[in-house]
Design an enzyme around this catalytic site. Structure first.
Site, PDB file in Angstrom:
ATOM      1  N   GLU A  29       0.849  -1.196   0.000  1.00  0.00           N
ATOM      2  CA  GLU A  29       0.000   0.000   0.000  1.00  0.00           C
ATOM      3  C   GLU A  29       0.886   1.249   0.000  1.00  0.00           C
ATOM      4  O   GLU A  29       2.049   1.198   0.413  1.00  0.00           O
ATOM      5  CB  GLU A  29      -0.909  -0.067   1.243  1.00  0.00           C
ATOM      6  CG  GLU A  29      -1.839   1.089   1.488  1.00  0.00           C
ATOM      7  CD  GLU A  29      -2.825   1.393   0.363  1.00  0.00           C
ATOM      8  OE1 GLU A  29      -2.363   1.683  -0.752  1.00  0.00           O
ATOM      9  OE2 GLU A  29      -4.040   1.414   0.633  1.00  0.00           O
ATOM     10  N   ASP A  30       0.358   2.365  -0.463  1.00  0.00           N
ATOM     11  CA  ASP A  30       1.147   3.607  -0.452  1.00  0.00           C
ATOM     12  C   ASP A  30       1.161   4.254   0.919  1.00  0.00           C
ATOM     13  O   ASP A  30       2.208   4.661   1.423  1.00  0.00           O
ATOM     14  CB  ASP A  30       0.661   4.600  -1.525  1.00  0.00           C
ATOM     15  CG  ASP A  30      -0.828   4.938  -1.424  1.00  0.00           C
ATOM     16  OD1 ASP A  30      -1.539   4.335  -0.587  1.00  0.00           O
ATOM     17  OD2 ASP A  30      -1.291   5.803  -2.195  1.00  0.00           O
ATOM     18  N   ASP A  57      -3.553   5.906   6.323  1.00  0.00           N
ATOM     19  CA  ASP A  57      -3.941   7.209   6.862  1.00  0.00           C
ATOM     20  C   ASP A  57      -4.982   6.960   7.963  1.00  0.00           C
ATOM     21  O   ASP A  57      -4.617   6.666   9.102  1.00  0.00           O
ATOM     22  CB  ASP A  57      -4.475   8.054   5.696  1.00  0.00           C
ATOM     23  CG  ASP A  57      -4.787   9.488   6.058  1.00  0.00           C
ATOM     24  OD1 ASP A  57      -4.916   9.797   7.241  1.00  0.00           O
ATOM     25  OD2 ASP A  57      -4.913  10.333   5.147  1.00  0.00           O
ATOM     26  N   PHE A  95      -0.863  16.504   3.854  1.00  0.00           N
ATOM     27  CA  PHE A  95      -1.194  15.783   2.627  1.00  0.00           C
ATOM     28  C   PHE A  95       0.061  15.696   1.771  1.00  0.00           C
ATOM     29  O   PHE A  95       0.651  16.716   1.414  1.00  0.00           O
ATOM     30  CB  PHE A  95      -2.334  16.469   1.884  1.00  0.00           C
ATOM     31  CG  PHE A  95      -2.953  15.558   0.872  1.00  0.00           C
ATOM     32  CD1 PHE A  95      -3.878  14.605   1.267  1.00  0.00           C
ATOM     33  CD2 PHE A  95      -2.586  15.633  -0.457  1.00  0.00           C
ATOM     34  CE1 PHE A  95      -4.436  13.733   0.337  1.00  0.00           C
ATOM     35  CE2 PHE A  95      -3.146  14.774  -1.394  1.00  0.00           C
ATOM     36  CZ  PHE A  95      -4.065  13.827  -0.996  1.00  0.00           C
ATOM     37  N   ARG A 126       1.941  12.099  -9.313  1.00  0.00           N
ATOM     38  CA  ARG A 126       2.390  10.735  -8.999  1.00  0.00           C
ATOM     39  C   ARG A 126       3.817  10.476  -9.464  1.00  0.00           C
ATOM     40  O   ARG A 126       4.532   9.649  -8.906  1.00  0.00           O
ATOM     41  CB  ARG A 126       1.479   9.696  -9.665  1.00  0.00           C
ATOM     42  CG  ARG A 126       0.076   9.652  -9.102  1.00  0.00           C
ATOM     43  CD  ARG A 126      -0.646   8.420  -9.650  1.00  0.00           C
ATOM     44  NE  ARG A 126      -2.085   8.506  -9.495  1.00  0.00           N
ATOM     45  CZ  ARG A 126      -2.770   8.157  -8.389  1.00  0.00           C
ATOM     46  NH1 ARG A 126      -2.122   7.705  -7.356  1.00  0.00           N
ATOM     47  NH2 ARG A 126      -4.076   8.251  -8.340  1.00  0.00           N
TER      48      ARG A 126
END
Ligand code: IMP
Ligand code: MG
Length: 176
Positions: free
Chosen positions: A100-101, A104, A153, A166
């Site tokens: 996963e990136d 959060d 963010f 990205r």
């Protein structure tokens, strides 16, 4: 808008290589002779991390993808996760490593783990490029983590803001 660099390309590569070695060591003990690892890349944010991570490993593996969506061009989770495109490999009785990136709120990962459990894998571990522990609504054990970040963010290295940024080779945060 300018971007503050949080982790450079080199810092990321060093950490990813370290995790790749750790994954190799661990799964050399876990996988039986005729088994391979199923690496499950969560699209779209994890695609760059996953591409680098698997190339830093030296174990038999098959790569699969799942597309999950909860943000819909918004910087805050709606709390509703949808499967937009599901996996192709059979994961029943197989060892699965989710890639996963970022974790959060943890809501996306909670959804994915519950979904995977219905498919009866042999084991499930989690590799995440980032974790934002101060935002966690549901906490997860991250077996392989590159970096913790603050409640900002972040963009780059696969992570987007409304689809953009990205391709940045570093991790950054936007300064308005
Ligand atoms: P969670 O369900 O709140 O844990 O959110 C998980 C997903 O939201 C991640 O897989 C990312 O795709 C996205 N996300 C969360 N925080 C950020 C961020 O800071 N930048 C870009 N994407 C993010
Ligand atoms: Mg994601």
């Amino acid at each position: 808008m300018s971007i503050e660099v949080l982790y450079t390309k080199e810092q990321i590569q060093t950490k990813v290589d370290e995790l790749g070695k750790k994954i190799t060591q661990d799964y050399k003990n876990i996988l039986e002779a005729d088994e391979e690892l199923i690496v499950l890349c969560v699209l779209r944010g994890a695609f760059i991390f996953c591409a680098d991570l698997i190339r830093a490993t030296n174990i038999p593996l098959k790569l699969d993808f799942i597309t999950l969506s909860s943000y819909e061009n918004n910087q805050h989770s709606k709390g509703v996760v949808e499967i937009k495109c599901t996996l192709r490999e059979n994961v029943t009785k197989r060892h699965v490593l989710i890639v996963e990136d970022i974790i959060d709120s943890g809501i996306t990962m909670d959804f994915l783990k519950k979904h995977l459990q219905t498919l009866s894998p042999k084991s499930v571990r989690l590799a995440s490029f980032l974790s934002k522990p101060t935002c966690a609504k549901i906490t997860h054990k991250i077996d392989y983590l590159c970096f913790e970040v603050a409640n900002d963010f972040v963009i780059g290295y696969g992570l987007d803001d409304a689809g953009l940024y990205r391709q940045l080779p570093y991790l950054g945060k936007q300064i308005k």
